[in-house]
Design a protein around this motif. Structure first.
Motif, PDB file in Angstrom:
ATOM      1  N   GLN B  69     101.415 -27.599  30.972  1.00 55.18           N
ATOM      2  CA  GLN B  69     100.280 -28.620  31.017  1.00 55.18           C
ATOM      3  C   GLN B  69     100.229 -29.486  29.709  1.00 55.18           C
ATOM      4  O   GLN B  69     100.599 -29.108  28.501  1.00 55.18           O
ATOM      5  CB  GLN B  69      98.931 -27.743  30.858  1.00 55.18           C
ATOM      6  CG  GLN B  69      98.678 -26.889  32.071  1.00 55.18           C
ATOM      7  CD  GLN B  69      97.529 -26.067  32.448  1.00 55.18           C
ATOM      8  OE1 GLN B  69      96.561 -26.609  32.102  1.00 55.18           O
ATOM      9  NE2 GLN B  69      97.593 -24.670  32.438  1.00 55.18           N
TER      10      GLN B  69
ATOM     11  N   THR C  57      98.081 -15.986  41.687  1.00 55.93           N
ATOM     12  CA  THR C  57      98.058 -16.885  42.872  1.00 55.93           C
ATOM     13  C   THR C  57      97.432 -16.083  44.137  1.00 55.93           C
ATOM     14  O   THR C  57      97.305 -16.224  45.335  1.00 55.93           O
ATOM     15  CB  THR C  57      99.418 -17.088  43.431  1.00 55.93           C
ATOM     16  OG1 THR C  57     100.132 -15.829  43.336  1.00 55.93           O
ATOM     17  CG2 THR C  57     100.065 -17.937  42.326  1.00 55.93           C
ATOM     18  N   ARG C  65      97.310 -26.537  41.839  1.00 53.54           N
ATOM     19  CA  ARG C  65      96.405 -26.709  40.534  1.00 53.54           C
ATOM     20  C   ARG C  65      96.846 -25.894  39.321  1.00 53.54           C
ATOM     21  O   ARG C  65      97.462 -24.824  39.556  1.00 53.54           O
ATOM     22  CB  ARG C  65      94.949 -26.361  40.775  1.00 53.54           C
ATOM     23  CG  ARG C  65      94.423 -27.261  42.099  1.00 53.54           C
ATOM     24  CD  ARG C  65      94.284 -28.671  41.561  1.00 53.54           C
ATOM     25  NE  ARG C  65      93.732 -29.619  42.555  1.00 53.54           N
ATOM     26  CZ  ARG C  65      92.678 -29.961  42.411  1.00 53.54           C
ATOM     27  NH1 ARG C  65      91.738 -29.723  41.536  1.00 53.54           N
ATOM     28  NH2 ARG C  65      92.292 -30.844  43.451  1.00 53.54           N
ATOM     29  N   PRO C  66      96.632 -26.372  38.269  1.00 50.33           N
ATOM     30  CA  PRO C  66      96.947 -25.462  37.112  1.00 50.33           C
ATOM     31  C   PRO C  66      96.003 -24.096  37.122  1.00 50.33           C
ATOM     32  O   PRO C  66      94.848 -24.390  36.867  1.00 50.33           O
ATOM     33  CB  PRO C  66      96.825 -26.295  35.888  1.00 50.33           C
ATOM     34  CG  PRO C  66      96.014 -27.439  36.180  1.00 50.33           C
ATOM     35  CD  PRO C  66      96.314 -27.463  37.709  1.00 50.33           C
ATOM     36  N   LEU C  67      96.472 -22.968  37.296  1.00 46.41           N
ATOM     37  CA  LEU C  67      95.717 -21.678  37.614  1.00 46.41           C
ATOM     38  C   LEU C  67      95.241 -21.358  36.106  1.00 46.41           C
ATOM     39  O   LEU C  67      95.810 -21.650  35.403  1.00 46.41           O
ATOM     40  CB  LEU C  67      96.375 -20.896  38.458  1.00 46.41           C
ATOM     41  CG  LEU C  67      96.953 -21.351  39.676  1.00 46.41           C
ATOM     42  CD1 LEU C  67      97.591 -20.302  40.689  1.00 46.41           C
ATOM     43  CD2 LEU C  67      95.584 -21.711  40.471  1.00 46.41           C
ATOM     44  N   GLN C  69      94.959 -19.306  32.808  1.00 42.32           N
ATOM     45  CA  GLN C  69      95.704 -18.114  32.343  1.00 42.32           C
ATOM     46  C   GLN C  69      94.919 -17.301  31.200  1.00 42.32           C
ATOM     47  O   GLN C  69      94.029 -17.826  30.596  1.00 42.32           O
ATOM     48  CB  GLN C  69      96.774 -19.065  31.541  1.00 42.32           C
ATOM     49  CG  GLN C  69      97.413 -19.897  32.510  1.00 42.32           C
ATOM     50  CD  GLN C  69      98.614 -20.619  31.749  1.00 42.32           C
ATOM     51  OE1 GLN C  69      99.482 -19.942  30.734  1.00 42.32           O
ATOM     52  NE2 GLN C  69      98.785 -21.900  32.098  1.00 42.32           N
ATOM     53  N   VAL C  99      91.457 -22.702  31.248  1.00 49.37           N
ATOM     54  CA  VAL C  99      91.045 -22.824  32.767  1.00 49.37           C
ATOM     55  C   VAL C  99      90.689 -24.043  32.852  1.00 49.37           C
ATOM     56  O   VAL C  99      90.154 -24.837  32.132  1.00 49.37           O
ATOM     57  CB  VAL C  99      89.783 -21.994  32.782  1.00 49.37           C
ATOM     58  CG1 VAL C  99      88.506 -22.213  31.904  1.00 49.37           C
ATOM     59  CG2 VAL C  99      89.178 -21.964  34.389  1.00 49.37           C
ATOM     60  N   THR C 100      91.152 -24.726  33.921  1.00 51.52           N
ATOM     61  CA  THR C 100      90.723 -25.930  34.560  1.00 51.52           C
ATOM     62  C   THR C 100      89.958 -25.658  35.853  1.00 51.52           C
ATOM     63  O   THR C 100      90.635 -25.243  36.763  1.00 51.52           O
ATOM     64  CB  THR C 100      92.041 -26.725  35.040  1.00 51.52           C
ATOM     65  OG1 THR C 100      92.769 -26.756  33.816  1.00 51.52           O
ATOM     66  CG2 THR C 100      91.851 -27.916  35.727  1.00 51.52           C
TER      67      THR C 100
ATOM     68  N   ASP D  95      88.817 -31.860  33.760  1.00 53.29           N
ATOM     69  CA  ASP D  95      89.069 -31.227  32.246  1.00 53.29           C
ATOM     70  C   ASP D  95      89.757 -29.933  32.196  1.00 53.29           C
ATOM     71  O   ASP D  95      89.798 -29.206  33.378  1.00 53.29           O
ATOM     72  CB  ASP D  95      87.886 -31.509  31.558  1.00 53.29           C
ATOM     73  CG  ASP D  95      86.862 -30.881  32.069  1.00 53.29           C
ATOM     74  OD1 ASP D  95      86.900 -30.256  33.041  1.00 53.29           O
ATOM     75  OD2 ASP D  95      85.586 -30.891  31.565  1.00 53.29           O
ATOM     76  N   ALA D  96      89.945 -29.574  31.033  1.00 54.90           N
ATOM     77  CA  ALA D  96      90.448 -28.098  30.924  1.00 54.90           C
ATOM     78  C   ALA D  96      89.912 -27.466  29.493  1.00 54.90           C
ATOM     79  O   ALA D  96      89.545 -28.411  28.603  1.00 54.90           O
ATOM     80  CB  ALA D  96      91.919 -27.988  30.925  1.00 54.90           C
ATOM     81  N   LEU D  97      89.636 -26.310  29.518  1.00 57.18           N
ATOM     82  CA  LEU D  97      89.085 -25.696  28.627  1.00 57.18           C
ATOM     83  C   LEU D  97      90.119 -24.527  28.021  1.00 57.18           C
ATOM     84  O   LEU D  97      90.710 -23.739  28.737  1.00 57.18           O
ATOM     85  CB  LEU D  97      87.933 -24.859  28.842  1.00 57.18           C
ATOM     86  CG  LEU D  97      87.203 -24.315  27.660  1.00 57.18           C
ATOM     87  CD1 LEU D  97      86.523 -25.391  26.598  1.00 57.18           C
ATOM     88  CD2 LEU D  97      85.740 -23.471  28.228  1.00 57.18           C
TER      89      LEU D  97
END
Lengths: 302, 302, 302, 302
Positions: B69, C57, C65-67, C69, C99-100, D95-97
């Motif tokens: 990312q 997943t 999507r960026p899952l 972590q 998290v996104t 966005d992402a956190l």
């Protein structure tokens, strides 16, 4: 909700084209001639990313930056605690890194990193530098640097351990040490990282760096890269910013106006101790598409 | 709540000691002789990290891994939207990267990455590989690789664009191409990344790789590094795992038993197209303390 | 290099002012009257963030999507491996989350999340939504939601386990179930998350959702929030996008034109099984300044 | 290389079972009776995550912790710079956190967060708390908290703005204010966050907190949660750690021995200003599977 696909195409051989090696092949061959003993030195600070302890703060960095974080997603502790190995008994350690390179570790600036007005280097529109990454002048454009490195050990010349925070290196000080050739990597030692060991508050009290005049002197000699052991090539004040006007800002002189890449936060102490002033300098940024910088480990081949 | 300080010491010159260059200085000097034209090629896949779109999935990777990312913390869009520049008019783009290198991008494995039993390479206790990072055999132990690279272009030898998924390269196939010398980097081309362009499902259907016998053959020749364009040096089945027994597992043979570092997920297409089989191979991992791997950009100097 | 301080002020009591509770105090009191048994149900999907395995997943999410972590920075495995406890024997586990929220887990959209033209909700300039976060209409503006929840269990009404992917719920289907009052949270069940258990490919083949007409019907009844178990309140096609025109886009109707917050990716199966159609709905987003959304765990108090 | 699938099963209805609501339904109903005016207050600190500036440091936090990072993956600036909208003109911000909750923001501790010996709460083996997350006592076990909150405003009782750093609240001070009932949330105000406005160095000089005796007094009254505006419920010394012995450690008394969840780093100033001592307290952690904590926004319904 759902977003549009971006307009980067699918991956293929074209993705590998057009990366810029900063020297011509013949210049690379000539640069390799600077190796005489074959000793290889790393010029990078460690990335010390433990995340629930003060550990990352024990490596030089600018104040109040988001420091590198390093996480193990599986490790030897899990097996000690009884985790089942893979198949017949394979065990694995795996990890992840979160890194914001500017100000926190050894890194190379992309040409999109700093500008004034509406254009980044070479007239590319700054409006193409967006949240998806820099559509122009990203760090992935740099394939690799293989060049002659020339060390400008300014404090050694002055008989100092390190330059004082307020020192701005004049062009003459560089000229006394060496005359770089086009395509060289000018490696500037200020010694400032040594201050960190004494006191991080002193490290943050300002930083020595190149004067604007010295930046122009290097640009006029057409060096390929300026690489320094301070945080910003130019000097910093106690607020962590530069005092120069736009005309004299070191990033604008080198990166923006001349397209000279910058490498910052080097560790040069072992290199300086060897007394060598010429060597092969090799650096290859991560191919982060649209990146404003990359953490990296430059090597000096002596 | 509040945690104990970890037991990494303060940063200082000692932190820079003890990094391992994989070759002796004289071997490095000899390796530099492999450069004949001075052309420099990047052997890395791009890190395509846009985060709200399918973009990262357009670069080869193993299924269901956390992909890189890449975030901009300030960019040209902000200035287009009216953000105030710094001081008289300095503008800046800055970014951050989140990366789990195994299976997602070009990377080098540390010696702590895989083992069986209770010891990682050279008898170091696996119990020292913990959440704070690997206390033994971390990637920061590798200063840099400057060596002769020897390309084993197996599909070319067989008249194929790429090896089929089930192919396990025999030692004889390597021996027909070249006899590596101690300290060489053996660069193994399977051509498998080309499959990604056709279909990611096919890319995930398995992967060709070295046979155990070929791994032993390389270890016996004392190569410094085995570097490949597939994901695991050895082959993979459709579940993304290796079919070999512990005795024959490629990671255990090379990394665990012989301390031979691995570089995976290279992009070798341009290098292969040159027809060159010997060159200077340079790679320098990020100095991630206790890291199990590092993303990196290996260079071939032709 | 070095950047300007942003213009968020220092922290203080003012930071806590001005957050918006979506209902008046008297409406909150009235809403609490909807609790009759006191049973509390979580309406959130789990955040399954293991990072070196396919685990994340296994929870419903949109494709590519960026899952999330999830990393442990110290854990029981470290102590099993011999890590020294704190002081006399205190042991600790600590962790981090990346998290996104959009498309990956249960979340609430901020009013800045979607717009057309140059203005987000209520005429605020979209140009204030920048890399530093949304300077207008960020998720931190929502203090908390305490309201009457009304469940619209559309598949149950139709005698189905779940709506088919192409179904767009008409206003009449809602009207047959209940007439929401101003300030209610309209909770829309499509049953689509059940499809994930059968096949993630089917889950990604499209999604049922509200019709534009139903969105307008809810807006006309002045509900405070529309909360749904699908990914986008409206329906999705096989490409994961909406087919509606700008005039009919559900996000634009609800979020942009009426300032009605959206909660997406709920898990409603236990709630539906109770047969209850009225209850207290409580949700409180993380106070992410300038956030476009927040992951959260809504509660139903029956 | 390639790793084993973990042993979390596929997602399904069972994942939603077994979450623990800390009160019985009848106790929840009774607690709702504590609401008299219906005003709703957020008790959370803001998450101020800008990443290239000192912004996050303007919110109270423990020294040298990895602070929250907040990134926009697409925003209004991108459209101002010319990004193409989706379809006919839809625009989006996403966005992402990145967050490590302990010590950096308002959060709830899971029962796996701290222990002594080899067992976490209730005899569960600490060895199940691994890099993949806590296999026992993770934060996802807490469905939600809906309970009567009782405010113990100790500095107000003493006529102080805030308690001094060295103060350890005795049980008698709590008893003078209120007698909590089983299942209540005991909300402890020290006022220490107000110190941050004056000086972060003073904030870091130590922290007031509960005495061990007061912790036992609360445990004996069977409160469901202890929630405080300091960083560790108990007090801290200038090194940021607790001075208590194992027997008297507040986390061990409450979390480890009695299974009483802790919420830390609350913002209680508006609540204290109302003069209300009883109210409905609602909090719902993110369902992070195996999490040691969750950031959250507790609400007081007055």
């Amino acid at each position: 909700m759902v977003h549009e696909p971006n307009n980067w195409g699918r991956f293929g051989p074209d993705d590998q084209r057009g990366t810029l090696n900063l020297l011509s092949p013949s210049a690379v061959l000539a640069a390799l001639g600077a190796a005489t003993t074959g000793e290889v030195l790393s010029l990078a600070l460690p990335i010390r990313g433990a995340t629930s302890s003060p550990a990352p703060t024990t490596v030089p960095h600018l104040r109040d930056r988001p420091l590198p974080q390093h996480f193990m997603s599986v490790d030897g502790g899990d097996y000690a605690a009884g985790a089942r190995p893979i198949g017949e008994g394979l065990r694995v350690a795996d990890d992840a890194l979160v890194v914001t390179p500017h100000g926190t570790t050894t890194h190379m600036d992309a040409l999109c990193h700093m500008w004034s007005g509406d254009q980044v280097y070479n007239g590319h529109p700054a409006a193409r530098v967006r949240s998806y990454g820099a559509g122009r002048c990203g760090i992935e454009q740099v394939g690799g640097v293989v060049a002659r490195g020339v060390l400008f050990d300014v404090p050694r010349r002055l008989g100092l351990d390190h330059l004082p925070a307020g020192h701005r290196i004049p062009a003459a000080a560089l000229a006394e040490i060496a005359e770089p050739r086009p395509g060289d990597v000018a490696v500037i030692r200020t010694g400032w990282p040594r201050v960190w060991e004494r006191s991080r508050e002193e490290y943050w009290s300002g930083q020595p760096g190149l004067s604007a005049e010295a930046g122009r002197w290097l640009a006029a000699r057409d060096v390929a890269v300026v690489a320094a052991d301070n945080a910003a090539v130019g000097g910093l004040n106690a607020r962590g910013t530069a005092d120069e006007s736009l005309a004299d800002d070191l990033h604008l002189i080198l990166l923006h106006r001349h397209g000279i890449h910058l490498i910052e936060m080097l560790w040069l102490e072992e290199l300086a101790a060897t007394g060598r002033t010429e060597f092969v300098f090799v650096a290859a940024p991560l191919r982060i598409e649209g990146g404003t910088a990359s953490p990296l480990t430059p090597l000096a081949i002596l």
